[in-house]
Motif scaffolding. Structure first.
Motif, PDB file in Angstrom:
ATOM      1  N   SER A 212      65.570  17.433  26.751  1.00 23.95           N
ATOM      2  CA  SER A 212      66.462  18.439  27.219  1.00 23.95           C
ATOM      3  C   SER A 212      67.322  18.194  28.550  1.00 23.95           C
ATOM      4  N   ASN A 213      66.877  17.288  29.380  1.00 20.17           N
ATOM      5  CA  ASN A 213      67.724  17.012  30.524  1.00 20.17           C
ATOM      6  C   ASN A 213      67.322  15.553  30.961  1.00 20.17           C
ATOM      7  N   TYR A 214      68.282  14.842  31.525  1.00 26.12           N
ATOM      8  CA  TYR A 214      68.277  13.651  31.978  1.00 26.12           C
ATOM      9  C   TYR A 214      67.404  13.766  33.491  1.00 26.12           C
TER      10      TYR A 214
ATOM     11  N   MET B 176      63.100   1.269  38.329  1.00 28.13           N
ATOM     12  CA  MET B 176      62.642   2.764  38.211  1.00 28.13           C
ATOM     13  C   MET B 176      61.090   2.792  38.065  1.00 28.13           C
ATOM     14  N   ALA B 177      60.345   3.602  38.540  1.00 27.67           N
ATOM     15  CA  ALA B 177      58.798   3.847  38.539  1.00 27.67           C
ATOM     16  C   ALA B 177      58.511   3.702  37.051  1.00 27.67           C
ATOM     17  N   ALA B 178      57.155   3.395  36.879  1.00 26.14           N
ATOM     18  CA  ALA B 178      56.587   3.383  35.553  1.00 26.14           C
ATOM     19  C   ALA B 178      56.683   4.870  34.921  1.00 26.14           C
ATOM     20  N   GLY B 179      57.196   4.972  33.679  1.00 25.77           N
ATOM     21  CA  GLY B 179      57.106   6.138  33.091  1.00 25.77           C
ATOM     22  C   GLY B 179      58.563   6.941  33.672  1.00 25.77           C
ATOM     23  N   GLY B 180      59.583   6.320  34.348  1.00 32.16           N
ATOM     24  CA  GLY B 180      60.545   7.103  34.869  1.00 32.16           C
ATOM     25  C   GLY B 180      61.643   7.489  33.803  1.00 32.16           C
TER      26      GLY B 180
ATOM     27  N   SER C 200      63.433   3.362  28.969  1.00 28.70           N
ATOM     28  CA  SER C 200      63.857   3.128  27.699  1.00 28.70           C
ATOM     29  C   SER C 200      65.010   3.850  27.379  1.00 28.70           C
ATOM     30  N   LEU C 201      65.207   5.110  27.443  1.00 30.86           N
ATOM     31  CA  LEU C 201      66.371   5.958  27.327  1.00 30.86           C
ATOM     32  C   LEU C 201      67.749   5.298  27.776  1.00 30.86           C
ATOM     33  N   CYS C 202      67.441   4.921  29.095  1.00 30.93           N
ATOM     34  CA  CYS C 202      68.911   4.186  29.731  1.00 30.93           C
ATOM     35  C   CYS C 202      69.500   3.039  28.873  1.00 30.93           C
TER      36      CYS C 202
ATOM     37  N   THR D 281      63.103  -2.750  35.339  1.00 29.06           N
ATOM     38  CA  THR D 281      61.763  -3.128  35.782  1.00 29.06           C
ATOM     39  C   THR D 281      61.243  -2.010  36.582  1.00 29.06           C
ATOM     40  N   ALA D 282      60.012  -1.981  36.844  1.00 26.68           N
ATOM     41  CA  ALA D 282      59.024  -0.997  37.729  1.00 26.68           C
ATOM     42  C   ALA D 282      58.689  -1.643  38.994  1.00 26.68           C
ATOM     43  N   THR D 283      58.943  -2.909  39.110  1.00 25.04           N
ATOM     44  CA  THR D 283      58.520  -3.451  40.307  1.00 25.04           C
ATOM     45  C   THR D 283      59.585  -3.426  41.409  1.00 25.04           C
TER      46      THR D 283
ATOM     47  N   ILE E 203      51.064  -0.811  28.067  1.00 29.62           N
ATOM     48  CA  ILE E 203      50.399   0.453  27.705  1.00 29.62           C
ATOM     49  C   ILE E 203      51.689   1.286  27.926  1.00 29.62           C
ATOM     50  N   ASN E 204      51.887   2.012  26.884  1.00 27.30           N
ATOM     51  CA  ASN E 204      52.960   3.078  26.616  1.00 27.30           C
ATOM     52  C   ASN E 204      52.532   4.338  26.682  1.00 27.30           C
ATOM     53  N   LYS E 205      51.128   4.514  26.631  1.00 26.54           N
ATOM     54  CA  LYS E 205      50.804   5.963  26.439  1.00 26.54           C
ATOM     55  C   LYS E 205      51.408   7.111  27.257  1.00 26.54           C
TER      56      LYS E 205
ATOM     57  N   GLY F  52      49.947   9.722  33.838  1.00 28.87           N
ATOM     58  CA  GLY F  52      51.232  10.721  33.849  1.00 28.87           C
ATOM     59  C   GLY F  52      52.828  10.102  33.780  1.00 28.87           C
ATOM     60  N   ARG F  53      52.578   9.235  32.764  1.00 30.46           N
ATOM     61  CA  ARG F  53      53.959   8.906  32.316  1.00 30.46           C
ATOM     62  C   ARG F  53      54.778   9.784  31.675  1.00 30.46           C
ATOM     63  N   ASP F  54      54.345  10.878  31.244  1.00 27.65           N
ATOM     64  CA  ASP F  54      55.092  12.056  30.877  1.00 27.65           C
ATOM     65  C   ASP F  54      55.483  13.063  31.749  1.00 27.65           C
TER      66      ASP F  54
ATOM     67  N   THR G  59      53.791  16.020  24.743  1.00 26.00           N
ATOM     68  CA  THR G  59      52.864  17.253  25.403  1.00 26.00           C
ATOM     69  C   THR G  59      53.878  18.013  25.909  1.00 26.00           C
ATOM     70  N   GLN G  60      54.968  17.459  26.788  1.00 25.22           N
ATOM     71  CA  GLN G  60      55.657  18.605  27.269  1.00 25.22           C
ATOM     72  C   GLN G  60      56.597  19.396  26.200  1.00 25.22           C
ATOM     73  N   GLN G  61      56.825  18.614  25.050  1.00 20.45           N
ATOM     74  CA  GLN G  61      57.344  19.717  24.096  1.00 20.45           C
ATOM     75  C   GLN G  61      56.452  20.808  23.583  1.00 20.45           C
TER      76      GLN G  61
HETATM   77  N1  LIG Z   1      64.747  12.820  30.717  1.00 24.66           N
HETATM   78  C1  LIG Z   1      63.668  12.882  30.286  1.00 24.66           C
HETATM   79  N2  LIG Z   1      62.826  14.135  30.115  1.00 24.66           N
HETATM   80  C2  LIG Z   1      61.796  14.030  29.636  1.00 24.66           C
HETATM   81  N3  LIG Z   1      60.929  13.160  29.193  1.00 24.66           N
HETATM   82  C3  LIG Z   1      61.429  11.812  29.453  1.00 24.66           C
HETATM   83  C4  LIG Z   1      62.851  11.596  29.712  1.00 24.66           C
HETATM   84  N4  LIG Z   1      63.202  10.168  29.955  1.00 24.66           N
HETATM   85  C5  LIG Z   1      62.019   9.754  29.084  1.00 24.66           C
HETATM   86  N5  LIG Z   1      60.906  10.532  28.935  1.00 24.66           N
HETATM   87  C6  LIG Z   1      59.800  10.555  28.401  1.00 24.66           C
HETATM   88  O1  LIG Z   1      58.961   9.864  29.542  1.00 24.66           O
HETATM   89  C7  LIG Z   1      58.212   8.729  28.990  1.00 24.66           C
HETATM   90  C8  LIG Z   1      58.012   7.548  29.440  1.00 24.66           C
HETATM   91  O2  LIG Z   1      59.306   6.901  29.328  1.00 24.66           O
HETATM   92  P1  LIG Z   1      59.693   5.318  29.206  1.00 24.66           P
HETATM   93  O3  LIG Z   1      58.677   4.860  28.316  1.00 24.66           O
HETATM   94  O4  LIG Z   1      60.976   5.014  28.873  1.00 24.66           O
HETATM   95  O5  LIG Z   1      59.304   4.850  30.750  1.00 24.66           O
HETATM   96  P2  LIG Z   1      59.486   3.688  31.430  1.00 24.66           P
HETATM   97  O6  LIG Z   1      60.317   3.683  32.517  1.00 24.66           O
HETATM   98  O7  LIG Z   1      60.091   2.518  30.589  1.00 24.66           O
HETATM   99  O8  LIG Z   1      58.100   3.115  32.142  1.00 24.66           O
HETATM  100  P3  LIG Z   1      57.286   1.687  32.166  1.00 24.66           P
HETATM  101  O9  LIG Z   1      57.622   1.264  33.412  1.00 24.66           O
HETATM  102  O10 LIG Z   1      55.846   2.011  32.058  1.00 24.66           O
HETATM  103  O11 LIG Z   1      57.548   0.900  30.792  1.00 24.66           O
HETATM  104  C9  LIG Z   1      58.309   8.664  27.709  1.00 24.66           C
HETATM  105  O12 LIG Z   1      57.294   9.593  26.975  1.00 24.66           O
HETATM  106  C10 LIG Z   1      59.731   9.397  27.470  1.00 24.66           C
HETATM  107  O13 LIG Z   1      59.801  10.046  26.014  1.00 24.66           O
END
Ligand SMILES: Nc1ncnc2c1ncn2[C@@H]1O[C@H](COP(=O)(O)OP(=O)(O)OP(=O)(O)O)[C@@H](O)[C@H]1O
Ligand SMILES: [Mg+2]
Length: 710
Positions: free
Chosen positions: A89-91, A112-116, A119-121, A253-255, A378-380, A406-408, A630-632
């Motif tokens: 829904s939102n960036y 960007m931190a882990a889970g930030g 990938s979408l970028c 990277t998250a480093t 670990i992408n969970k 809490g990557r979500d 889970t958010q959805q």
């Molecule tokens: N704008 C957003 N709103 C809600 N969820 C998002 C958004 N962008 C990404 N996510 C969700 O956040 C989770 C983590 O995203 P992603 O795998 O891209 O993280 P990452 O930054 O690559 O982390 P890592 O460093 O661990 O690889 C995924 O479940 C993804 O769908």
């Protein structure tokens, strides 16, 4: 001068000389640290200066003078794909700006931190730009996850790895060379770039035809020897920029360390990249440290109790252990206590490791008990807790490992069990590494501290401005009762014991010193407990009144304690030693009740979770979190959509088209049963807490992965 007088002066001079030598030693230590810091600052300075490079902090670009948060001609298309394809829904912070910079054809560095949401970028611009995007990723499992996730979204994605079939390879090469088949995103391992001439020649053709849309290098810290996951093949990726200079390269990277950042910019040959640095802060993570019992069984009891009480609905978690043996043992003991746990370490066969990982990813195992080998890949997204059975080897490692929770973005917990006596086994492993001991002492300081904000320690470590903790760590919520005590007299006894030994050329381990001290402290009238004495030894090491020394046998490296450069200052009463002592440790579940995300508190959440698991099996075993997040689920439960249109406004078109009817069916059933006071399955009402999903008893331990993935 009489002989006695001469001797007197000689002794004084020798004494002073020893003092001077100690001071020189301390200064040399300090010099070494300053050199380290100097090189970090130099790298930082170069990065700031770097030509057009724009450093950004939390989204606001500076340096290039260009504002990537403005309007662009692709805005509407990007919004459409974000929502209707990805269901987002939102960036999040920086995502839109990064996408805009890539779409503008710039090279980009994303920290960007882990889970930030890195990938979408690169995935979103890959869809918007014409042609094929090349993504380099270090691990097969990561690549498989990503390709599976994208395919589930209907995005044409493919991979070239060691497991790719000839047929698939042919299809991919056709897409690259002739553009005959649709392919938007191609994942490869770095070896493909450095070792396959055939692949590079196909890529060349793709580029000549103007169809190479962008190059993404994920986990880009693997380029740097200073990073924690250095991969030699990543070093050759600079060739991509030299071969395809007009194609935008995005490194992610998250480093967060500056040294690694500047190193990878050099390696990838993107000196003019636009740099987006997001905060290291993970506001949804609650950090806590717990004093660890010296009795192994008690530690596992506490871990089991914590998991059962805090996560009764099978929410996923990780337990990190120091050794392979410990890892197997803890998994076994957790299983015996009714928690479904599997273990994961480097000594296992690849297949067995992957099986455990897969079972956990599909929520068929609640907990993975792993060593550091359970790392990248670990992408969970819905890991609710990460427990450390003992301390990590550095702040950096702890940040990475705990960051898998809490990557979500939903509330999650990071719990570290700390005992000072765990230090020597870590130090005897890391002492030969560059700054290994200092890194270890930094995390030990974090663990020992009972008052300082845990989050603040991360900001300081990564040289970032402090931010509010918002009560998201044990020290900020004052969970525990702490007293600060002057223990200088205890320290003096410890130092004298060691001094006496050193005169006789003997030495002691930390535990031997603590044992000796237990009897020696009797005269002081204020006894410290065994754990407190261990903490005192650590305090003295951190204050440099003690130091660790190592000796090697054929089988092991042993760590000893010896007097350090500031021992004399303590002995002479010029330096006081204070220890924070825990008067009462509250139960571990007490600190964070209000912040915890209790997934499946309502029956509907539970039903939707069950449905996504069912759909996951029906759809070739794609991960439940790739069906919907889970958010959805939370958003659907909050709005309880009546029809497809309403559902589309929550999860986007694509997922609604694919799964909408099934979701609406469940919501409908739930609503009608809610009105009649019972539920679809007659078990529960809206708002009623779900009964625990954990089986009350188990007949046999489930800690070893079976061949069946069921
Ligand atoms: N704008 C957003 N709103 C809600 N969820 C998002 C958004 N962008 C990404 N996510 C969700 O956040 C989770 C983590 O995203 P992603 O795998 O891209 O993280 P990452 O930054 O690559 O982390 P890592 O460093 O661990 O690889 C995924 O479940 C993804 O769908
Ligand atoms: Mg990632």
């Amino acid at each position: 001068m009489e002989a006695e007088g001469i001797l007197q002066e000689l002794l004084t001079v020798e004494d002073e000389l020893r003092d001077v030598q100690d001071q020189i030693k301390a200064l040399l230590d300090r010099q070494e640290k300053l050199y380290d810091r100097q090189s970090e600052l130099k790298a930082l300075f170069e990065a700031c200066e770097g030509n057009d490079a724009a450093a950004t902090e939390n989204g606001a670009p500076s340096g290039s003078g260009f504002d990537y948060s403005g309007s662009f001609e692709w805005d509407a298309r990007a919004d459409d794909v974000r929502f209707n394809v990805f269901g987002i829904s939102n960036y999040r912070a920086n995502q839109r700006e990064i996408i805009n910079a890539i779409m503008s054809g710039k090279d980009v560095l994303v920290i960007m931190a882990a889970g930030g949401g890195k990938s979408l970028c690169y995935q979103l611009p890959s869809i918007l730009r014409d042609g094929v995007a090349l993504v380099v990723s270090p691990l097969l499992s990561l690549i498989q996850d990503q390709v599976m996730g994208l395919t589930a979204l209907g995005i044409p994605a493919s991979m070239l790895t060691s497991t790719t079939s000839k047929e698939q390879e042919k299809f991919t090469y056709k897409a690259l060379e002739k553009g005959e088949t649709t392919l938007k995103i191609l994942y490869v391992t770095p070896e493909k770039i450095s070792k396959s001439k055939r692949f590079m020649s196909k890529l060349e053709k793709c580029h000549h035809a103007g169809r190479l849309s962008l190059i993404a290098v994920d986990e880009a810290h693997c380029c740097s020897q200073w990073g924690h996951d250095f991969r030699p093949d990543y070093k050759n990726l600079g060739i991509l920029k030299t071969q395809f200079p007009s194609v935008p390269v995005v490194a992610l990277t998250a480093t967060a360390t500056r040294k690694v950042q500047s190193d990878l910019v050099d390696m990838l040959m993107i000196p003019k990249c636009i740099k987006f640095v997001s905060t290291v802060n993970r506001p949804n993570l609650f950090y806590m440290v717990r004093e660890k019992s010296s009795v192994a069984k008690v530690v596992v009891d506490e871990i089991a109790e914590y998991i059962k009480e805090s996560y009764p609905n099978y929410e996923s978690g990780i337990v990190y252990c120091f050794s392979r043996k410990e890892c197997e043992q803890v998994a076994k003991e957790l299983s015996e206590r009714g928690i479904s746990a599997g273990y994961y370490h480097a000594d296992m066969e690849t297949n067995a490791r992957e099986r455990v990982h897969m079972q956990w990813s599909k929520n068929k195992l609640q907990v993975i008990v792993g060593t550091v080998a359970f790392g990248m890949g670990i992408n969970k997204p819905d890991v609710r807790f990460v427990i450390h059975h003992s301390l990590s080897k550095s702040m950096e490692t702890y940040y990475q490992e705990s960051g898998r929770a809490g990557r979500d973005g939903l509330p999650s917990e990071c719990l570290l069990f700390f005992r000072a006596a765990d230090l020597p086994r870590q130090s005897s492993m890391v002492f030969y590494e560059n700054a290994g001991l200092q890194n270890l002492y930094d995390i030990a300081y974090y663990c020992l501290s009972k008052r300082q904000c845990r989050r603040g320690a991360f900001f300081r470590h990564f040289a970032e401005d402090l931010q509010e903790c918002n009560g998201m760590c044990d020290n900020c919520t004052s969970v525990n009762d702490v007293e600060e005590r002057d223990v200088s007299e205890h320290a003096k006894i410890m130092l004298s014991i060691l001094q006496g030994l050193e005169e006789k050329d003997q030495r002691m381990t930390m535990l031997q010193l603590v044992d000796k001290m237990k009897t020696m402290q009797k005269n002081l009238g204020s006894d410290l407990k065994k754990e407190e004495l261990e903490q005192l030894v650590l305090r003295l090491i951190l204050d440099r009144a003690l130091k660790e020394e190592f000796s090697h046998t054929a089988y092991a490296t042993n760590a000893y304690v010896a007097t350090g450069p500031l021992a004399k200052a303590v002995l002479q009463g010029k330096m006081n030693i204070r220890l924070e002592i825990l008067k009462k440790q509250k139960p571990v579940t007490g600190g964070n009740k209000s912040t915890k995300h209790s997934f499946m508190d309502s029956g509907l959440e539970f039903e939707l979770d069950e449905l996504r698991k069912q759909l996951s099996s029906e759809n070739g075993g794609i991960f439940p979190h790739s069906i919907w997040t889970t958010q959805q689920i939370t958003a659907i439960c909050a709005k309880k959509p009546c029809d497809m249109k309403e559902l589309e406004s929550i999860i986007g078109k694509l997922k609604s088209e694919k799964y909408g009817n099934r979701i609406l069916e469940v919501v409908d059933k739930y609503k009608s049963s809610d009105q009649s006071g019972s539920t679809s399955n007659g078990k529960k009402k809206s708002g009623e807490k779900r009964p625990s999903k954990r089986p009350k008893t188990i007949n046999h331990p489930i800690y070893v992965a079976s061949d069946e993935d069921a």
